[in-house]
Enzyme design. Sequence first.
Site, PDB file in Angstrom:
ATOM      1  N   LEU A  37       0.813  -1.247   0.035  1.00  0.00           N
ATOM      2  CA  LEU A  37      -0.016  -0.135   0.018  1.00  0.00           C
ATOM      3  C   LEU A  37       0.953   1.299   0.177  1.00  0.00           C
ATOM      4  CD1 LEU A  37      -2.729   0.391   2.638  1.00  0.00           C
ATOM      5  CD2 LEU A  37      -0.787   2.304   2.755  1.00  0.00           C
ATOM      6  N   ASN A  38       0.350   2.284  -0.969  1.00  0.00           N
ATOM      7  CA  ASN A  38       1.164   3.658  -0.614  1.00  0.00           C
ATOM      8  C   ASN A  38      -0.097   4.570  -0.662  1.00  0.00           C
ATOM      9  OD1 ASN A  38       1.758   2.947  -3.673  1.00  0.00           O
ATOM     10  ND2 ASN A  38       2.007   5.077  -3.727  1.00  0.00           N
ATOM     11  N   ASP A  39       0.280   5.697  -1.285  1.00  0.00           N
ATOM     12  CA  ASP A  39      -0.908   6.888  -1.090  1.00  0.00           C
ATOM     13  C   ASP A  39      -2.594   6.516  -0.592  1.00  0.00           C
ATOM     14  OD1 ASP A  39       1.533   7.655  -1.950  1.00  0.00           O
ATOM     15  OD2 ASP A  39       0.454   8.701  -3.593  1.00  0.00           O
ATOM     16  N   GLN A  55      -3.185   3.279  -3.141  1.00  0.00           N
ATOM     17  CA  GLN A  55      -2.525   2.828  -4.180  1.00  0.00           C
ATOM     18  C   GLN A  55      -2.305   1.387  -3.424  1.00  0.00           C
ATOM     19  OE1 GLN A  55      -0.762   4.725  -6.884  1.00  0.00           O
ATOM     20  NE2 GLN A  55      -2.826   4.987  -6.567  1.00  0.00           N
ATOM     21  N   SER A  99      -2.339   8.039  -8.408  1.00  0.00           N
ATOM     22  CA  SER A  99      -3.083   8.764  -7.187  1.00  0.00           C
ATOM     23  C   SER A  99      -4.193   9.563  -7.757  1.00  0.00           C
ATOM     24  CB  SER A  99      -2.147   9.459  -6.067  1.00  0.00           C
ATOM     25  OG  SER A  99      -1.670   8.210  -5.359  1.00  0.00           O
ATOM     26  N   ASP A 167      -1.798  13.039  -9.760  1.00  0.00           N
ATOM     27  CA  ASP A 167      -2.328  13.203  -8.586  1.00  0.00           C
ATOM     28  C   ASP A 167      -3.378  14.315  -8.228  1.00  0.00           C
ATOM     29  OD1 ASP A 167      -0.273  11.219  -8.314  1.00  0.00           O
ATOM     30  OD2 ASP A 167       1.026  12.610  -7.030  1.00  0.00           O
ATOM     31  N   GLU A 220       4.295  16.300  -5.579  1.00  0.00           N
ATOM     32  CA  GLU A 220       2.945  15.156  -5.570  1.00  0.00           C
ATOM     33  C   GLU A 220       1.922  15.447  -4.728  1.00  0.00           C
ATOM     34  OE1 GLU A 220       5.651  11.386  -6.847  1.00  0.00           O
ATOM     35  OE2 GLU A 220       5.821  11.700  -4.985  1.00  0.00           O
TER      36      GLU A 220
HETATM   37  C1  FRU Z   1       3.507   9.444  -4.285  1.00  0.00           C
HETATM   38  C2  FRU Z   1       3.253   8.789  -5.614  1.00  0.00           C
HETATM   39  C3  FRU Z   1       2.193   9.639  -6.486  1.00  0.00           C
HETATM   40  C4  FRU Z   1       1.866   8.479  -7.763  1.00  0.00           C
HETATM   41  C5  FRU Z   1       1.766   7.247  -6.871  1.00  0.00           C
HETATM   42  C6  FRU Z   1       2.357   6.114  -7.678  1.00  0.00           C
HETATM   43  O1  FRU Z   1       3.689   8.641  -3.341  1.00  0.00           O
HETATM   44  O2  FRU Z   1       4.540   8.862  -6.299  1.00  0.00           O
HETATM   45  O3  FRU Z   1       2.569  11.012  -7.109  1.00  0.00           O
HETATM   46  O4  FRU Z   1       0.553   9.013  -8.007  1.00  0.00           O
HETATM   47  O5  FRU Z   1       2.837   7.394  -5.627  1.00  0.00           O
HETATM   48  O6  FRU Z   1       1.906   4.971  -6.715  1.00  0.00           O
END
Ligand code: FRU
Length: 488
Positions: A37-39, A55, A99, A167, A220
């Site tokens: 998982l990210n954002d 994400q 994102s 984003d 971002e």
């Molecule tokens: C931020 C980012 C966003 C992008 C996403 C990709 O952490 O780099 O800019 O949309 O993660 O996973």
Amino acid sequence: MAKEKLKQARTYVEEESRKIPAEQKPEYHMSVPVGWLNDPNGLSMYKRDYHMFYQFNPYDTKWNTIHWGHVKSKDLVRWEYLPAAMAPDSEFDSFGVFSGSAVEDKGRHILLYTGGVKETLPDGTETALSYQCIAIGDGMEYEKVSDNPVITADMLPEGCSHEQFRDPKIWKEGDTYYAVLGNQYEDGGQAVLFSSENLSDWKFRTILDRSENKYGTMWECPDFFKIGETHVLMVSPQNMSEEGLEFHDGNGTVFLLGSYDKDTMQFQRKCAHAVDYGLNFYAPQTMETADGRRVMIAWMQLWEYSLEEDGCRWLGMMTFPRELTVRENRVYQNPAREIERYYQEPVFYKHVKVNGHQELEGISGRVLDMTVDVEAGEYHSFEIRIAQDQKNYTSICYNRKESVLTFSREHSGRPIDWAQIRSMYVQRQDGKVRLRILMDQYSVEIFANDGEQAMSSLIYTRPEAQGISFWAEGTVFINIKKAAVVIR
Ligand code: FRU
């Protein structure tokens, strides 16, 4: 084909997430069911529920094949996993559904996101192109619209990067939709504003603000909102340069505070400060609750400092939701008040003397909310050790002379050679300092002086390390309020 990828991800998550024992996961921090998982994405209210997307790579604990995971909640504390909302399965997002954000509109749940597409340039180098796309859904199933992409890089004015453009954060005012996006210019990151009357036709409006070689090379995940009379542009810049204790090298997060003239669409920045001073905090996003609170959630990690447990099938969690308010040119952050509904076994202490080392009955545990008031006094430093056993501990130490609070996980039991320490200025108020600490299995979020500063970091000390102790060089008197947080 389009639906196949999503179906496959949903089946995989359903089967594999069940194999991960609940005790391995944080108690009250939203975390990934399985995989990476990210954002946080698409934080919004829809039909009276809070929705959050994220994400998501279901198949591995590394960033790749990015889908949109999906959860919802009635109270910002308990999150229910829903089937993944989108897979990278269309012409304009084949490299990843990156994102974006969400808004409720006429009963529909509108998602606006960045689709990534990989392209090989004539000289053989690979690049990712960005397309801004829309999907519309009902809180469960989402359909990517046929007129995607709705915003493309060629709509940007000259000089703006076409590759670094992503984003979108969408909102609606009257009959107009607005979206702020992250972009790059020759002097660093910038936030660009678009608008639309119908979600299909978008127009570039203005550049809200830019780095001017001060706040990183690319912005971002921007967000733009009003708190009281102040407009706040929140960005996550890449490649920031260190500036005292305010900003550190690498990816960071910044609040830009100012005023905004709606007619001319000009944002006038007055001041800036870090969003969070900890080791693991990035890509925050906000939403407005039904009762008018501005709530923020961030990815509790950072690209540079991923903590991966050997053999662990999941990696990634969010911060606890925070309520934002503005006071004297600062954005204050405090844990969403709903946490109090989940308190158990509260313990209180008043005016306890600490001189040297002190442990207190009932003050221990790893999953809790604890406030420590340090009264005015003549001491050199005051330290709280948490997640402690015979060998390990994590330190939160206030140096009175320097007015600096330092978080250190140097002794937290993970010998990895990357940043382990962060410090921030915390001024005393009438001689006092208040430290609120939200702990969960793997994380520590510190809120100083009722949210004037926040500091979030991960720790991976074994869960049996439950000790908490206090140390003073000199003599201090403290008040403590502590409760376990139980949601399972
Ligand atoms: C931020 C980012 C966003 C992008 C996403 C990709 O952490 O780099 O800019 O949309 O993660 O996973």
